[in-house]
Enzyme design. Sequence first.
Site, PDB file in Angstrom:
ATOM      1  N   GLU A 191     108.892  37.739  13.142  1.00 23.54           N
ATOM      2  CA  GLU A 191     107.619  37.229  12.628  1.00 23.54           C
ATOM      3  C   GLU A 191     107.840  36.011  11.737  1.00 23.54           C
ATOM      4  OE1 GLU A 191     108.048  40.609  13.381  1.00 23.54           O
ATOM      5  OE2 GLU A 191     106.675  39.912  14.925  1.00 23.54           O
ATOM      6  N   ASN A 275     109.939  40.119  20.322  1.00 25.55           N
ATOM      7  CA  ASN A 275     108.904  39.161  20.711  1.00 25.55           C
ATOM      8  C   ASN A 275     109.321  37.717  20.441  1.00 25.55           C
ATOM      9  OD1 ASN A 275     108.546  40.167  17.833  1.00 25.55           O
ATOM     10  ND2 ASN A 275     107.314  38.334  17.779  1.00 25.55           N
ATOM     11  N   ASP A 317     102.730  40.268  21.314  1.00 25.85           N
ATOM     12  CA  ASP A 317     103.755  40.811  20.422  1.00 25.85           C
ATOM     13  C   ASP A 317     104.360  42.088  20.989  1.00 25.85           C
ATOM     14  OD1 ASP A 317     105.467  41.139  18.195  1.00 25.85           O
ATOM     15  OD2 ASP A 317     104.036  42.509  17.266  1.00 25.85           O
TER      16      ASP A 317
END
Lengths: 590, 187
Positions: A191, A275, A317
């Site tokens: 992230e 991801n 994601d």
Amino acid sequence: MHIKTAPGIAFGALSLGWLLFAQIQNQPDDGQWVMPAKNFASTRFSTLTQINTSNVKDLKLAWTFSTGLTRGHESAPLIVNDTMYIVTPWPNLLYALDLKQPGGTLKWTYSPSPSASSQGVACCDVVNRGGAYYKGRIYYNTLDMHTVAVDANTGKEVWKATLGDINRGETLTMAPLIVKGKVLVGNSGGEMGVRGWLAGLDAENGKLLWRAYATGPDKDVLIGPNFKPFYKQDQGSELGTKTWQGDQWKTGGGTGWSWISYDPELDLIYYGTANPGPWNPDQRPGDNKWTSTLFARRPDTGEAIWAYQTNPHDVHDYDDVNENILLDLTINGRLRKVLAHPDRNARMYIMDRATGELISAEPFAFENTTESVDLKTGELKLNPSKITGSKTVRDICPAAPGGKDWQPSAFSPKTGWIYLPHNNLCMEFQGTQANYIAGTPYLGAKVRMYPGPGGHRGEFSAWDPVKAKTVWSVKEMFPAWSGTVVTAGDVVFYGTMEGWFKALDARTGTLLWQFKTGSGIISQPVTYKGPDGKQYVAVLSGVGGWAGATVAGGLNAKKDGTAALGFGNAMADLPDHTTKGGMLYVFALP
Amino acid sequence: MYLRCLRNLHSYRLLSAGLCLLAFSACQREKRELRPSPTRLVVFSDAARQSDIQPGGRQSQPVVANPSHGSAYEISEGARLYDWYNCSGCHAGGGGGMGPPLIKTDWIYGGEPANIFDTIVKGRPNGMPAWGNRIPEYQVWQLVSYVRSLNNLEPTSATPARTDTIQQDTAGLRPRPTGVASSGVTK
């Protein structure tokens, strides 16, 4: 831990004929628990039978131990040589408890003193998924990018290796796997625009032997002449740069923050990459290889042998990091060496683990984002109406944490079924423009999640990997965010986010026993034989993690549903059901 | 200009903190036309105090004038910067995530403008990045005002109605209060 590749004997009597238990046989169950997934095949199956379906109702609390910490406890206790080892969330303490003393006396505590600042770059609580025992040492990772080796007897640090820099948004949360003297470690930070990798360290001294990036040139991904992916779209050279625009692969994610399995016969390790970054897919045209991909590699060199990109150009994601359970199954009359991989996209991938060929890929949880997986071409067909981008898309199921997230499943050779703790969540997703600043989030999405059809947020189910369908399923109010363990006594254990620790009948799913612990359970239960010869079941209670951030991080999700990357919206009421606090619970029959 | 102000501030140590800061914010207004400088050396003295205990008895807390206070324009700039600098990635829309919520009543490090200014510029030990070298000072004040506006600490006349980023009433998306109790087996 001395894992022999010589064939064992233990299982013949339990087999159903159509199963071969090579991996389990290779590790005769001695009542210990030396790595989080129990064995290289990651079955989380214990041969212990003292506690079984007829007496589990009498299970009683034997003793407890407070970790003194209040963030999410995700790790599995290890049990080696009458000692229990517990790795905590940040500040990543290692406790050694003497099982020969009544009530598990504290032998020593090792403290690696990780940087306090690392807490701010950990995407989803400051969790740690545990350590692993190998030849007299405990190996584990600290949130601030170190791997440590600690003497299992004395608690003295043997070595501490620095693997990265929290200033780039990297952290370590996964439990290492030790294979042939190599400590395998992967980074977290998908992230934060981190470039993902898996590394092999020398268990002896912590020296970096290899590092396989998930993106970039073949030489960085450790792709060479022996790389033979099964499907066309994964074949070709330099796909780790060609499937990106410009330099985007440098901040493209594909971290390796979760589980690794190992097949000693094929000499291959299996793991999935996370991801791509940023979440907003319009900012990274292309397939974004090798993010959201399953890899088979050689443990000695890291060399890639095959890969299958489960979610090309991921738009939801859907990390690919979930566990791979290695099984030998007879499917359509043929004995196949398979891996079973319950993906974030809610499909259970059964693949030939020697070649990477798909055998089946059926949904195990409610989903509307994919239409099909073509077993011939390996192509995943997406539902076009659920493809996200710089726009708002609603009713996407499963939500970003997937049909199932990291919470590891178990396999019983007695029933032949996989036991799956999982989610029932949907989301709406608004793509925004992500701005890359190293060490800060690289997202480009505002998300809100909510319960899927039926209103429950979790499920615990039994899955038949041969028939590729659910056998039974139990609904849970909150996501079933804990791991699970299944035993030869036909009992399967898991915990709920309200704090119930449950035992179900592995064949029917009937609830046989439950105990309310002090906080929600998101950890990995284990079972072992104590020095007194009795079977024990141990689990850490202590809510948190991504799902439990509304409690562990004290979030204000009632005022802002985008809290915790949108998971807050679905968990806004968790604080009404549980409070934080880390505590080990150990159970036994009276 | 800004540095000269600080130098003044140091050479006139005997000036009250309030006066200093007046001078300092005046400089700030002048500075706006110039190329913004990084925010490195701000000294708030007692105004960014973090303890309620003052040996010898409670003293009133000096007030630092926030140059962005009460300005609708500055607050909306703050909202834009809050996304631009990825504050929203860690704190979401104020509900929190990797960082604590910013819609709150119990501030860890104080909710006065000087405290929030300090938090942004110096960082905080448990993972709040130190932005001093990155964000020009006038933008820090805009962020301060925006963060305070999330808590209705800015005049309502200057505070925009909160934009719902996903244009939908998501109250209906919340789990029902009772939820679904854990239930039996389905086959």
